[in-house]
Design a protein around this motif. Sequence first.
Motif, PDB file in Angstrom:
ATOM      1  N   ILE A 138       0.879  -1.167   0.000  1.00 26.67           N
ATOM      2  CA  ILE A 138       0.000   0.000   0.000  1.00 26.67           C
ATOM      3  C   ILE A 138       0.913   1.212   0.000  1.00 26.67           C
ATOM      4  CG2 ILE A 138      -1.807   1.243   1.225  1.00 26.67           C
ATOM      5  CD1 ILE A 138      -2.610  -1.421   2.526  1.00 26.67           C
ATOM      6  N   HIS A 139       0.729   2.069  -1.004  1.00 19.12           N
ATOM      7  CA  HIS A 139       1.683   3.169  -1.176  1.00 19.12           C
ATOM      8  C   HIS A 139       0.960   4.451  -1.535  1.00 19.12           C
ATOM      9  CE1 HIS A 139       6.147   3.666  -1.867  1.00 19.12           C
ATOM     10  NE2 HIS A 139       5.659   4.879  -2.027  1.00 19.12           N
ATOM     11  N   GLY A 140       1.278   5.516  -0.839  1.00 18.02           N
ATOM     12  CA  GLY A 140       0.737   6.830  -1.159  1.00 18.02           C
ATOM     13  C   GLY A 140       1.316   7.334  -2.473  1.00 18.02           C
ATOM     14  N   GLU A 141       0.447   7.810  -3.343  1.00 17.54           N
ATOM     15  CA  GLU A 141       0.911   8.293  -4.651  1.00 17.54           C
ATOM     16  C   GLU A 141       1.794   9.529  -4.543  1.00 17.54           C
ATOM     17  OE1 GLU A 141      -2.551   8.780  -7.152  1.00 17.54           O
ATOM     18  OE2 GLU A 141      -2.604   6.638  -7.602  1.00 17.54           O
ATOM     19  N   LYS A 142       1.672  10.277  -3.447  1.00 20.41           N
ATOM     20  CA  LYS A 142       2.474  11.492  -3.272  1.00 20.41           C
ATOM     21  C   LYS A 142       3.500  11.328  -2.156  1.00 20.41           C
ATOM     22  CE  LYS A 142      -1.062  14.548  -5.060  1.00 20.41           C
ATOM     23  NZ  LYS A 142      -1.887  15.742  -4.837  1.00 20.41           N
ATOM     24  N   ASP A 143       3.962  10.106  -1.948  1.00 16.69           N
ATOM     25  CA  ASP A 143       4.944   9.817  -0.898  1.00 16.69           C
ATOM     26  C   ASP A 143       6.205  10.632  -1.148  1.00 16.69           C
ATOM     27  OD1 ASP A 143       6.868   8.651   0.848  1.00 16.69           O
ATOM     28  OD2 ASP A 143       5.724   6.784   0.859  1.00 16.69           O
TER      29      ASP A 143
ATOM     30  N   ASN B 259       0.514  10.921   1.199  1.00 14.65           N
ATOM     31  CA  ASN B 259       1.967  10.904   1.255  1.00 14.65           C
ATOM     32  C   ASN B 259       2.395   9.847   2.272  1.00 14.65           C
ATOM     33  OD1 ASN B 259       2.184  12.086   3.926  1.00 14.65           O
ATOM     34  ND2 ASN B 259       1.821  14.094   3.015  1.00 14.65           N
ATOM     35  N   HIS B 260       3.631   9.898   2.673  1.00 16.52           N
ATOM     36  CA  HIS B 260       4.181   8.856   3.552  1.00 16.52           C
ATOM     37  C   HIS B 260       3.538   8.871   4.943  1.00 16.52           C
ATOM     38  CE1 HIS B 260       7.367   5.936   4.374  1.00 16.52           C
ATOM     39  NE2 HIS B 260       7.412   6.449   5.590  1.00 16.52           N
ATOM     40  N   ASN B 261       3.181  10.039   5.413  1.00 16.31           N
ATOM     41  CA  ASN B 261       2.739  10.171   6.800  1.00 16.31           C
ATOM     42  C   ASN B 261       1.234  10.310   6.994  1.00 16.31           C
ATOM     43  OD1 ASN B 261       5.384  10.076   7.937  1.00 16.31           O
ATOM     44  ND2 ASN B 261       5.706  12.132   7.156  1.00 16.31           N
TER      45      ASN B 261
ATOM     46  N   GLY C  29      -5.033   8.650   7.119  1.00 18.02           N
ATOM     47  CA  GLY C  29      -6.014   9.724   7.210  1.00 18.02           C
ATOM     48  C   GLY C  29      -6.699  10.043   5.901  1.00 18.02           C
ATOM     49  N   VAL C  30      -6.054   9.756   4.795  1.00 18.94           N
ATOM     50  CA  VAL C  30      -6.603  10.095   3.485  1.00 18.94           C
ATOM     51  C   VAL C  30      -7.771   9.186   3.124  1.00 18.94           C
ATOM     52  CG1 VAL C  30      -6.101  10.149   1.010  1.00 18.94           C
ATOM     53  CG2 VAL C  30      -4.511  11.181   2.628  1.00 18.94           C
ATOM     54  N   ASN C  31      -7.602   7.886   3.324  1.00 18.53           N
ATOM     55  CA  ASN C  31      -8.678   6.952   2.991  1.00 18.53           C
ATOM     56  C   ASN C  31      -8.610   5.736   3.923  1.00 18.53           C
ATOM     57  OD1 ASN C  31     -10.647   5.346   1.805  1.00 18.53           O
ATOM     58  ND2 ASN C  31     -10.078   5.953  -0.271  1.00 18.53           N
TER      59      ASN C  31
END
Length: 70
Positions: free
Chosen positions: A13-18, A47-49, A53-55
Amino acid sequence: EKIKKYTGPLLIIHGEKDHIVPFSQGELLHHFCPSENKKFLPIPNANHNNILGVNPQLFFEEVEGFVNHR
């Protein structure tokens, strides 16, 4: 090199704006893993942190499905 030999279940699972670990690194890990049971889940606008919280619903549904159906 280790991921090329891993055949167990894999969920990335990776944030697109990491801003810490480039998104492309997650894609490469998924690509080079020979596992038949693998999934790559991008989280848009995360992002990474702040990925939880985003989804959080998507994140936890995916983790639950992975743990229960591996």
